[in-house]
Motif scaffolding. Structure first.
Motif, short mmCIF file in Angstrom:
data_model
loop_
_atom_site.label_atom_id
_atom_site.label_comp_id
_atom_site.label_asym_id
_atom_site.label_seq_id
_atom_site.Cartn_x
_atom_site.Cartn_y
_atom_site.Cartn_z
N SER A 98 0.80 -1.23 0.00
CA SER A 98 0.00 0.00 0.00
C SER A 98 0.83 1.29 0.00
CB SER A 98 -0.91 0.03 1.23
OG SER A 98 -0.15 0.15 2.42
N GLY A 99 2.08 1.18 0.45
CA GLY A 99 2.90 2.38 0.57
C GLY A 99 2.56 3.21 1.79
N SER A 100 1.68 2.69 2.65
CA SER A 100 1.24 3.42 3.84
C SER A 100 1.96 2.89 5.08
CB SER A 100 -0.27 3.27 4.04
OG SER A 100 -0.68 3.80 5.28
N SER A 101 2.28 3.82 6.00
CA SER A 101 2.95 3.44 7.26
C SER A 101 2.02 3.53 8.45
CB SER A 101 4.18 4.34 7.47
OG SER A 101 5.14 4.14 6.46
N HIS A 102 0.70 3.48 8.22
CA HIS A 102 -0.25 3.68 9.32
C HIS A 102 -0.17 2.58 10.38
CE1 HIS A 102 -2.47 0.90 6.71
NE2 HIS A 102 -3.23 0.60 7.75
N LEU A 103 0.43 1.43 10.02
CA LEU A 103 0.57 0.33 10.98
C LEU A 103 1.89 0.38 11.74
CD1 LEU A 103 -0.88 -2.58 8.82
CD2 LEU A 103 -1.99 -1.44 10.75
N LEU A 104 2.65 1.44 11.56
CA LEU A 104 3.96 1.54 12.20
C LEU A 104 3.91 1.36 13.73
CD1 LEU A 104 6.98 2.07 11.53
CD2 LEU A 104 6.55 4.46 12.06
N PRO A 105 2.94 1.97 14.44
CA PRO A 105 2.90 1.76 15.89
C PRO A 105 2.75 0.28 16.27
CG PRO A 105 1.53 3.63 15.30
CD PRO A 105 1.94 2.97 14.02
N ALA A 125 11.80 5.71 15.45
CA ALA A 125 12.50 6.95 15.09
C ALA A 125 12.75 7.06 13.59
CB ALA A 125 13.82 7.03 15.85
N SER A 126 12.19 6.16 12.80
CA SER A 126 12.42 6.16 11.36
C SER A 126 11.71 7.33 10.69
CB SER A 126 11.92 4.84 10.76
OG SER A 126 10.51 4.71 10.93
N PRO A 127 12.13 7.70 9.49
CA PRO A 127 11.49 8.82 8.79
C PRO A 127 9.98 8.63 8.59
CG PRO A 127 13.56 8.23 7.74
CD PRO A 127 13.29 7.17 8.76
N GLU A 128 9.55 7.37 8.44
CA GLU A 128 8.12 7.11 8.23
C GLU A 128 7.28 7.55 9.42
OE1 GLU A 128 10.47 4.34 5.69
OE2 GLU A 128 10.53 4.96 7.79
N ALA A 129 7.87 7.53 10.61
CA ALA A 129 7.12 7.91 11.81
C ALA A 129 6.70 9.37 11.76
CB ALA A 129 7.97 7.65 13.06
N GLU A 131 5.58 10.90 9.28
CA GLU A 131 4.48 11.06 8.33
C GLU A 131 3.15 10.57 8.88
OE1 GLU A 131 5.73 8.88 4.93
OE2 GLU A 131 7.57 10.04 4.64
N LEU A 132 3.14 10.09 10.12
CA LEU A 132 1.92 9.53 10.69
C LEU A 132 0.89 10.60 11.00
CD1 LEU A 132 3.48 6.97 13.21
CD2 LEU A 132 2.52 6.47 10.96
N GLY A 133 -0.39 10.21 10.99
CA GLY A 133 -1.46 11.11 11.40
C GLY A 133 -1.50 11.23 12.91
N ASP A 134 -2.38 12.07 13.40
CA ASP A 134 -2.46 12.34 14.83
C ASP A 134 -2.75 11.08 15.64
OD1 ASP A 134 -1.91 14.98 14.41
OD2 ASP A 134 -4.00 15.65 14.54
N ALA A 135 -3.72 10.28 15.19
CA ALA A 135 -4.10 9.08 15.94
C ALA A 135 -2.94 8.09 16.02
CB ALA A 135 -5.31 8.41 15.30
N GLU A 136 -2.21 7.92 14.91
CA GLU A 136 -1.09 6.99 14.91
C GLU A 136 0.07 7.52 15.76
OE1 GLU A 136 -2.59 7.97 12.07
OE2 GLU A 136 -3.68 6.11 11.61
#
Length: 248
Positions: A98-105, A125-129, A131-136
């Motif tokens: 998907s290219g999405s990092s919303h599951l990072l947490p 601490a990765s760059p993807e973190a 880019e997360l939205g408020d909830a994530e």
């Protein structure tokens, strides 16, 4: 393999539009079947019947292995079961597809569950973190704080929770962030501050998702005694219970 039964009343239309968009890569018949299985994953997870949820999730992945929603459903079931290695694999696949990092947490929490605390902190601490939205971001802060507590770093655990959302009582998920903050303050021996934050949690946790009320009662020395008939008797810590008056 035999597929788990699908109730007639489940149509698959219960899913949100984003998932249906992902299923458009499948044939109409297959898309409808996968959608119905994904609905059942949610139903059985809600009912805490994880084995049945797993059967539906695995079926969805067999039928639609390149659909991110199917892989995410399987990852969620594995995560609920404590199978962090499998969950992490599925979450990584979702990110790749998907290219999405919303599951990072959740990925960070899986690394924590596998005992790989250093890797968990590196991933957080990765760059993807960034880019997360408020909830994530809220969920990530809670997980990172948990990692720090596992390592015995209570001051760092408290610092991890001091994100801008902490004082925004009306945002979704903030009461869980505040609960973690109160609990960490208590672990640090800062009881008065912890009590203030547990009070904030009670005000924001309209659905009773946390046990903040019980934690406050413990801090205030209030104990509930189950009387066995659906009623509770309140006792104050340090005071003996009032004896029944003798019968005539």
């Amino acid at each position: 393999m035999p597929e788990p039964r699908l109730p007639d009343e489940v149509t698959g239309k219960e899913l949100d539009r984003g998932v249906h968009q992902q299923l458009r890569t499948l044939s109409k018949e297959n898309a409808e079947g996968v959608a119905r299985h994904l609905v059942m994953v949610s139903v059985f997870l809600e009912a805490d019947e994880v084995e049945t949820a797993l059967a539906h999730a695995e079926t969805a992945v067999r039928r639609a292995g390149r659909v991110p929603a199917a892989r995410e459903a399987l990852g969620m079931v594995a995560y609920r079961m404590g199978d962090f290695g499998r969950a992490l694999t599925e979450f990584r696949t979702v990110r790749r597809l998907s290219g999405s990092s919303h599951l990072l947490p959740l990925m960070v929490d899986c690394e924590r569950g596998l005992g790989r605390h250093t890797r968990a902190l590196e991933l957080a601490a990765s760059p993807e973190a960034k880019e997360l939205g408020d909830a994530e971001r809220i969920e990530l802060a809670i997980v990172v704080s948990g990692v720090r507590r596992d390592l015995g770093q209570l001051d760092a655990a408290l610092l991890a929770l001091q994100v801008p959302a902490l004082k925004r009582g009306r945002k979704a998920g903030v009461h869980r962030l505040q609960y973690a903050y109160a609990d960490t303050l208590l672990a640090l021996g800062r009881t008065d501050e912890a009590r203030e934050w547990f009070l904030r949690v009670v005000e924001g946790d309209a659905d009773g998702e946390t046990d903040a009320v019980e934690r406050l009662e413990e801090l205030d020395g209030v104990a509930l005694t189950d009387l066995g008939d659906g009623e509770d008797e309140v006792e104050l810590a340090g005071e003996p219970p009032v004896a029944d008056e003798p019968r005539a």
